[in-house]
Design an enzyme around this catalytic site. Structure first.
Site, PDB file in Angstrom:
ATOM      1  N   ASN A 181      -5.570  -4.891  -6.265  1.00 21.59           N
ATOM      2  CA  ASN A 181      -6.779  -4.261  -5.747  1.00 21.59           C
ATOM      3  C   ASN A 181      -6.670  -2.747  -5.605  1.00 21.59           C
ATOM      4  OD1 ASN A 181      -9.393  -4.317  -4.076  1.00 21.59           O
ATOM      5  ND2 ASN A 181      -7.929  -3.502  -2.593  1.00 21.59           N
ATOM      6  N   LYS A 221     -11.983   1.177 -15.380  1.00 20.91           N
ATOM      7  CA  LYS A 221     -12.332  -0.186 -14.990  1.00 20.91           C
ATOM      8  C   LYS A 221     -12.697  -1.039 -16.203  1.00 20.91           C
ATOM      9  CE  LYS A 221     -11.672   0.169 -10.552  1.00 20.91           C
ATOM     10  NZ  LYS A 221     -10.612  -0.625  -9.875  1.00 20.91           N
ATOM     11  N   THR A 271     -16.638   0.827   1.647  1.00 25.42           N
ATOM     12  CA  THR A 271     -15.234   1.215   1.757  1.00 25.42           C
ATOM     13  C   THR A 271     -15.147   2.733   1.605  1.00 25.42           C
ATOM     14  OG1 THR A 271     -14.779   1.087  -0.622  1.00 25.42           O
ATOM     15  CG2 THR A 271     -14.564  -0.952   0.642  1.00 25.42           C
ATOM     16  N   TYR A 328     -13.709   7.025 -14.231  1.00 27.13           N
ATOM     17  CA  TYR A 328     -13.582   5.844 -13.378  1.00 27.13           C
ATOM     18  C   TYR A 328     -14.085   4.606 -14.126  1.00 27.13           C
ATOM     19  CZ  TYR A 328     -14.481   2.555  -9.579  1.00 27.13           C
ATOM     20  OH  TYR A 328     -14.508   1.430  -8.787  1.00 27.13           O
ATOM     21  N   ASP A 374       0.855  -1.179   0.000  1.00 26.61           N
ATOM     22  CA  ASP A 374       0.000   0.000   0.000  1.00 26.61           C
ATOM     23  C   ASP A 374       0.895   1.234   0.000  1.00 26.61           C
ATOM     24  OD1 ASP A 374      -3.242   0.275   0.900  1.00 26.61           O
ATOM     25  OD2 ASP A 374      -2.035   2.092   1.066  1.00 26.61           O
TER      26      ASP A 374
END
Length: 259
Positions: A98, A168, A199, A164, A45
């Site tokens: 991810n 994807k 999230t 976005y 991360d």
């Protein structure tokens, strides 16, 4: 001593797995689940403190985990991370790519090109750079499996988040093409397309409870998922239980794309 897989969990013992965007949300939940299945998990991360905290929780539960600082938008950093994993753990067998970001909800003509570059830098190029280094490592290890986080926004469009969604969609195309490239070489590549999951990526968009309620109304199951609900799907997709699946996009959206 390694934590034994729970009853009903896939067996990932003797597997080394890299999880990006592992400091919170789906990445953190998946890392914990994969460790519970017996995998040695490296949590990556750009917020090292968050991934360290998750790794410590995994170790406290008896799992094998460590944390590294990684910006997936920097190709050389990804290459160095994979090389380090091979050197320290003897190989790389699994990866859950991810790491992802969103952007402000704006119509296309209102979007700042620099913001679009940022979104693509993480969501698309971060996955591309990751696979560019992970796949050769997996080939050296005799094969492997990769799951990339896409989105229902990679299957359909949505108002206000065109960049976005485009990023994807690109992940979906990259996943399918990589699966075709490496299918005969022992590396499987699939994508997970979550719907609404609680999230920070979602709550940044749905900034009040009324927005959450509206999302619930258009989801057949009538609710938003929790990150843990994605973790088991990721574990199954990375395990030998899905050995004949590659190039697939698995939706986990409470039925959102079914209506």
């Amino acid at each position: 001593m390694s934590h034994l897989p729970l009853i009903g969990h896939p067996d990932l013992s003797a597997k080394v797995c890299l999880v990006t965007g592992a400091g919170a949300g789906i990445g953190a939940s998946a890392a914990q689940y994969l460790a519970d299945c017996g995998a040695t998990v490296i949590l990556a991360d750009r917020d090292l403190a968050s991934s360290v905290a998750v790794a410590e929780r995994i170790v406290d539960r008896g799992g094998e985990a460590s944390a590294i600082l990684l910006d997936v938008t920097v190709d050389s950093e990804v290459g160095d991370a994979v090389e380090r994993i091979e050197r320290e753990y003897g190989g790389l067998h699994l990866a859950f790519n991810n790491a992802g970001v969103n952007g402000p909800a704006l119509m296309l003509h209102e979007q700042d090109p620099k913001e679009v570059d940022r979104i693509f830098g993480v969501n698309f190029f971060g996955v591309y750079y990751s696979m560019r280094h992970q796949i050769p490592a997996m080939l050296r290890a005799g094969g492997g499996a990769i799951v990339n986080t896409a989105s229902v926004g990679g299957i359909i469009g949505a108002q206000g988040i065109s960049s976005y969604c485009a990023s994807k969609h690109a992940v979906v195309g990259l996943t399918k093409s990589a699966a075709a490239d490496y299918g005969r070489l022992g590396v499987r590549v699939n994508a997970l397309a979550p719907g609404s999951v609680r999230t920070t990526l979602l709550t940044d968009w749905l900034d009040d409870e009324s927005a959450v309620e509206k999302m619930n109304e258009v989801t057949p199951q009538g609710r938003i998922a929790e990150p843990d609900e994605m973790a088991g799907i990721v574990g199954w997709m990375l395990s030998d239980a899905s050995s004949f699946m590659t190039g697939s996009v698995v939706t986990a959206d409470g039925g959102f794309t079914a209506v």
